[in-house]
Design an enzyme around this catalytic site. Structure first.
Site, PDB file in Angstrom:
ATOM      1  N   PRO A  95      26.764  35.325 -25.160  1.00 47.83           N
ATOM      2  CG  PRO A  95      28.185  37.087 -25.709  1.00 47.83           C
ATOM      3  CD  PRO A  95      26.849  36.502 -26.018  1.00 47.83           C
ATOM      4  CD  GLU A 123      27.687  46.131 -30.508  1.00 45.13           C
ATOM      5  OE1 GLU A 123      27.750  46.062 -29.279  1.00 45.13           O
ATOM      6  OE2 GLU A 123      28.639  45.869 -31.262  1.00 45.13           O
ATOM      7  NE  ARG A 161      31.922  14.087 -31.788  1.00 41.41           N
ATOM      8  CZ  ARG A 161      32.265  13.361 -30.737  1.00 41.41           C
ATOM      9  NH1 ARG A 161      31.617  13.499 -29.605  1.00 41.41           N
ATOM     10  NH2 ARG A 161      33.249  12.497 -30.821  1.00 41.41           N
ATOM     11  CG  ASP A 176      33.912  11.757 -27.500  1.00 40.43           C
ATOM     12  OD1 ASP A 176      34.724  11.211 -28.238  1.00 40.43           O
ATOM     13  OD2 ASP A 176      32.813  12.183 -27.857  1.00 40.43           O
TER      14      ASP A 176
END
Ligand code: ADE
Length: 266
Positions: A95, A123, A161, A176
């Site tokens: 993150p 963690e 992709r 896209d």
């Protein structure tokens, strides 16, 4: 051909996803190679322990550094004699990383380096993995997941992709969302009416130019309504600007009441 290694304590979490649908086909066609490595195989002790309590106390477990170092060492050894194109690009889903975007997916498609995903769990990962291996940290969003496996799959999927031939239609990826900073236009398939909701007439017209303009307009409308932050003036041509003016004049809900088909080319 994109080559990836996914190092994880939980191979069973990723294998079913890799063995389905388009990712499976891409591997069968030799366009994508994903090797899943069980981190336990690189542990040092009989019990194959890969995590431990944090120094300083506190909740949760921390992934040990040494098994990840050993896994990367093993990959380097394994690939050192293979032809050019096997330099490693180490990626640590976290993150704290730089945001994963379509642009980064395009960058990961670069065939010169193997992508190595170091999947943490619990963690977090012992800081010495960052210090010693200097991986690129990448986040798939501002929320916290249980591990790096799902983010790694997201990145493999978004990258795979983009490989020419992986999607049936070579144009699919080009149009896209985000490929050119616009959201996608709405899609419809048979039948022509579902629960009283009709397909916009223009799509049944066979008029390719009218369809092109309708799609462009609806892509602009979607972006204007849902992600106005993506609408960059310098990326809009004269036609776009005209369409956008019409959208603004029509108001926010015009496309709902008109079945999405109104105002072609206006
Ligand atoms: N690991 C845990 N949460 C994550 C996130 N949002 N992105 C990437 N890796 C993660």
């Amino acid at each position: 051909m994109i080559r990836c290694d996914l190092i994880t304590l939980f191979p069973d979490m990723v294998l079913p996803v890799l063995n389905q649908s388009i990712l499976k086909r891409a591997q069968e066609k030799g366009m994508l190679e994903v090797r899943v490595r069980d981190l336990r195989g690189y542990t040092l002790d009989r019990h194959q322990v890969a995590d431990d309590a944090p120094y300083g106390g506190g909740a949760g477990m921390v992934m040990k550094a040494e098994p990840l170092f050993r896994a990367v060492d093993a990959l380097r050894r394994e690939y050192q004699d293979s032809p050019a194109g096997t330099e490693l690009r180490l990626l640590l889903p976290s993150p704290q990383g730089r945001p994963f975007t379509q642009r980064l997916a395009e960058d990961l498609r670069d065939e010169r380096r193997r992508l190595v995903f170091l999947c943490g769990h619990y963690e977090g990962v012992d800081e010495r993995v960052r210090l010693g291996l200097d991986p690129e940290e990448v986040s798939i969003g501002d929320y916290v997941l249980t591990g790096g496996e799902l983010p790694a799959l997201v990145m493999v999927d978004a990258t795979a992709r983009l490989i020419p031939g992986v999607l049936g239609d070579p144009e699919s990826a080009q149009y896209d969302s985000f490929a050119e900073s616009l959201l996608e236009y709405p899609h419809y398939t048979r039948p022509p009416e579902v629960r009283g909701l009709a397909v916009p007439e223009v799509l049944l017209s066979g008029n390719h130019e009218a369809i092109r303009i309708w799609r462009r307009k609806e892509a602009l409308r979607s972006t204007y309504l849902k992600r106005p932050d993506l609408l960059k003036d310098e990326l809009l041509n004269e036609e776009d600007k005209r369409l956008l003016d019409a959208i603004v004049r029509e108001g926010a809900t015009a496309h709902l009441s008109s079945g999405g088909g109104g105002g072609v080319g206006t």
